[in-house]
Enzyme design. Structure first.
Site, PDB file in Angstrom:
ATOM      1  N   CYS A  82       0.833  -1.205   0.000  1.00 47.80           N
ATOM      2  CA  CYS A  82       0.000   0.000   0.000  1.00 47.80           C
ATOM      3  C   CYS A  82       0.874   1.264   0.000  1.00 47.80           C
ATOM      4  O   CYS A  82       1.472   1.582  -1.011  1.00 47.80           O
ATOM      5  CB  CYS A  82      -0.992  -0.026   1.162  1.00 47.80           C
ATOM      6  SG  CYS A  82      -2.343   1.155   0.969  1.00 47.80           S
ATOM      7  N   HIS A 174      -3.140  -5.071   1.235  1.00 46.58           N
ATOM      8  CA  HIS A 174      -2.537  -5.383   2.545  1.00 46.58           C
ATOM      9  C   HIS A 174      -2.566  -6.895   2.791  1.00 46.58           C
ATOM     10  O   HIS A 174      -3.517  -7.399   3.396  1.00 46.58           O
ATOM     11  CB  HIS A 174      -3.322  -4.692   3.662  1.00 46.58           C
ATOM     12  CG  HIS A 174      -3.158  -3.218   3.716  1.00 46.58           C
ATOM     13  ND1 HIS A 174      -2.234  -2.594   4.522  1.00 46.58           N
ATOM     14  CD2 HIS A 174      -3.810  -2.227   3.068  1.00 46.58           C
ATOM     15  CE1 HIS A 174      -2.323  -1.284   4.374  1.00 46.58           C
ATOM     16  NE2 HIS A 174      -3.269  -1.036   3.489  1.00 46.58           N
ATOM     17  N   GLU A 176      -0.983  -8.516   4.914  1.00 47.80           N
ATOM     18  CA  GLU A 176      -0.826  -8.798   6.352  1.00 47.80           C
ATOM     19  C   GLU A 176      -2.161  -8.778   7.092  1.00 47.80           C
ATOM     20  O   GLU A 176      -2.240  -9.198   8.251  1.00 47.80           O
ATOM     21  CB  GLU A 176       0.153  -7.792   6.982  1.00 47.80           C
ATOM     22  CG  GLU A 176      -0.397  -6.410   7.272  1.00 47.80           C
ATOM     23  CD  GLU A 176      -0.550  -5.511   6.049  1.00 47.80           C
ATOM     24  OE1 GLU A 176      -0.958  -4.339   6.239  1.00 47.80           O
ATOM     25  OE2 GLU A 176      -0.281  -5.953   4.918  1.00 47.80           O
TER      26      GLU A 176
END
EC number: 4.3.3.6
Length: 197
Positions: A82, A174, A176
């Site tokens: 990002c 993202h 994660e």
């Protein structure tokens, strides 16, 4: 005995702990990076999401700006997610000056709208098995134009959302924030290749 792969996570803003957890889950050692000394001995570095202008200022404040560029010049794998994609880009649409200017891409900031326009989409990432990746987009950028040496790994509605250029990897989403570890596993393999040199 093989040495553990050490992957740094830039620790100035953003989803730092989530990245560190994913790094651990793929069998690498996470190292939180806040100062230049923290880069020593790393086999990879993750630039998390957050606010790119703020992160750009903070890496200068903490004396990380030049050391990250130098580490990249020596081939250290770097993965920007990002805002990290924006930090890596050589060109940003509009008048904004680039930050680290390492990756040969032109990016559009906030191309998917504001925070409230955040969404999740299944995308197919090149080099992974056929199962789609559950990509989370939060005020996400996208790559408008990729240089000749840049490999396009994923698109969404004709927008480029994942790219790789040699030792540099960037996603507009993202990874994660999902339970899917494949992007971190992919980056770990890049770090292992660097470690083996």
């Amino acid at each position: 005995m093989s040495v553990t792969v050490k992957i740094g996570v830039l620790n100035v803003q953003g989803a730092v702990s989530e990245h560190a957890i994913h790094v651990s889950k793929v069998g690498a050692e996470p190292v939180l990076v806040k100062h230049a000394d923290d880069l020593t001995g790393l086999h990879g570095l993750i630039l998390p999401g957050g606010e790119s202008t703020t992160i750009g200022k903070l890496i200068r404040k903490y004396g990380l700006f030049e050391p990250i560029i130098e580490a990249s010049q020596q081939g250290l794998p770097i993965f920007g997610t990002c805002a990290g994609m924006i930090l890596l880009a050589k060109r940003i649409e509009g008048s904004e000056e680039p930050h680290l200017a390492l990756m040969d891409v032109l990016v559009n900031r906030n191309s998917f709208g504001r925070q409230r326009d955040s969404f999740e989409a299944d995308i197919f990432v090149e080099g992974m098995n056929q199962d789609p990746f559950p990509a989370v987009f939060i005020r996400a950028p996208h790559v408008v134009k990729a240089g000749q040496g840049v490999q396009i790994l994923a698109t969404l509605d004709d927008r480029i959302v994942a790219v790789r250029e040699n030792h540099l990897l960037a996603t507009a989403f993202h990874p994660e924030l999902t339970d899917d570890l494949r992007m971190h596993q992919y980056f770990k393999q890049m770090a292992e290749s660097y470690q083996a040199k």
